[in-house]
Write a protein that holds these residues in place. Structure first.
Motif, PDB file in Angstrom:
ATOM      1  N   PHE A   1       0.833  -1.199   0.000  1.00  0.00           N
ATOM      2  CA  PHE A   1       0.000   0.000   0.000  1.00  0.00           C
ATOM      3  C   PHE A   1       0.868   1.250   0.000  1.00  0.00           C
ATOM      4  O   PHE A   1       0.566   2.232  -0.676  1.00  0.00           O
ATOM      5  CB  PHE A   1      -0.953   0.007   1.197  1.00  0.00           C
ATOM      6  N   LEU A   2       1.981   1.211   0.742  1.00  0.00           N
ATOM      7  CA  LEU A   2       2.915   2.339   0.752  1.00  0.00           C
ATOM      8  C   LEU A   2       3.515   2.559  -0.628  1.00  0.00           C
ATOM      9  O   LEU A   2       3.640   3.702  -1.083  1.00  0.00           O
ATOM     10  CB  LEU A   2       4.022   2.067   1.768  1.00  0.00           C
ATOM     11  N   ALA A   3       3.877   1.476  -1.303  1.00  0.00           N
ATOM     12  CA  ALA A   3       4.442   1.596  -2.648  1.00  0.00           C
ATOM     13  C   ALA A   3       3.410   2.141  -3.627  1.00  0.00           C
ATOM     14  O   ALA A   3       3.729   3.001  -4.468  1.00  0.00           O
ATOM     15  CB  ALA A   3       4.949   0.236  -3.124  1.00  0.00           C
ATOM     16  N   LEU A   4       2.178   1.677  -3.521  1.00  0.00           N
ATOM     17  CA  LEU A   4       1.117   2.159  -4.406  1.00  0.00           C
ATOM     18  C   LEU A   4       0.822   3.634  -4.165  1.00  0.00           C
ATOM     19  O   LEU A   4       0.703   4.424  -5.107  1.00  0.00           O
ATOM     20  CB  LEU A   4      -0.150   1.328  -4.191  1.00  0.00           C
ATOM     21  N   THR A   5       0.734   4.031  -2.910  1.00  0.00           N
ATOM     22  CA  THR A   5       0.470   5.422  -2.578  1.00  0.00           C
ATOM     23  C   THR A   5       1.637   6.313  -3.007  1.00  0.00           C
ATOM     24  O   THR A   5       1.435   7.409  -3.534  1.00  0.00           O
ATOM     25  CB  THR A   5       0.218   5.571  -1.072  1.00  0.00           C
ATOM     26  N   GLY A   6       2.859   5.835  -2.796  1.00  0.00           N
ATOM     27  CA  GLY A   6       4.035   6.595  -3.216  1.00  0.00           C
ATOM     28  C   GLY A   6       4.110   6.766  -4.726  1.00  0.00           C
ATOM     29  O   GLY A   6       4.470   7.836  -5.220  1.00  0.00           O
TER      30      GLY A   6
END
Length: 83
Positions: free
Chosen positions: A59-64
């Protein structure tokens, strides 16, 4: 009337758009499409957060990635068009 004088035409068009104006239907369709697509994008992240609950790094990678894309498109000037 003489032969060289044209016959009187219909009354003048006093609408705001004026004669020969384009229809506003395509603009309305574009507006609704933009609002819908931004709404889908806005509400997709909470839905993905629940779906990726066990994978916080994903989720962090997608949001970033989404943040980087928005920053890139917001700060990059458009290419000049024309000749």
């Amino acid at each position: 009337m003489s032969r060289g004088t044209p016959a009187p035409g219909p009354a003048a068009d006093t609408s705001a758009a004026g004669p020969g104006a384009m229809s506003r239907v395509p603009l309305l369709a574009l507006c609704l499409t933009e609002i819908t697509s931004w709404g889908v994008l806005y509400y997709a992240f909470p839905a993905l957060a629940a779906w990726l609950g066990g994978y916080p790094h994903m989720f962090l990678a997608l949001t970033g990635a989404a943040l980087a894309a928005l920053l890139a498109t917001g700060t990059t000037p458009p290419r000049p068009s024309g000749r």
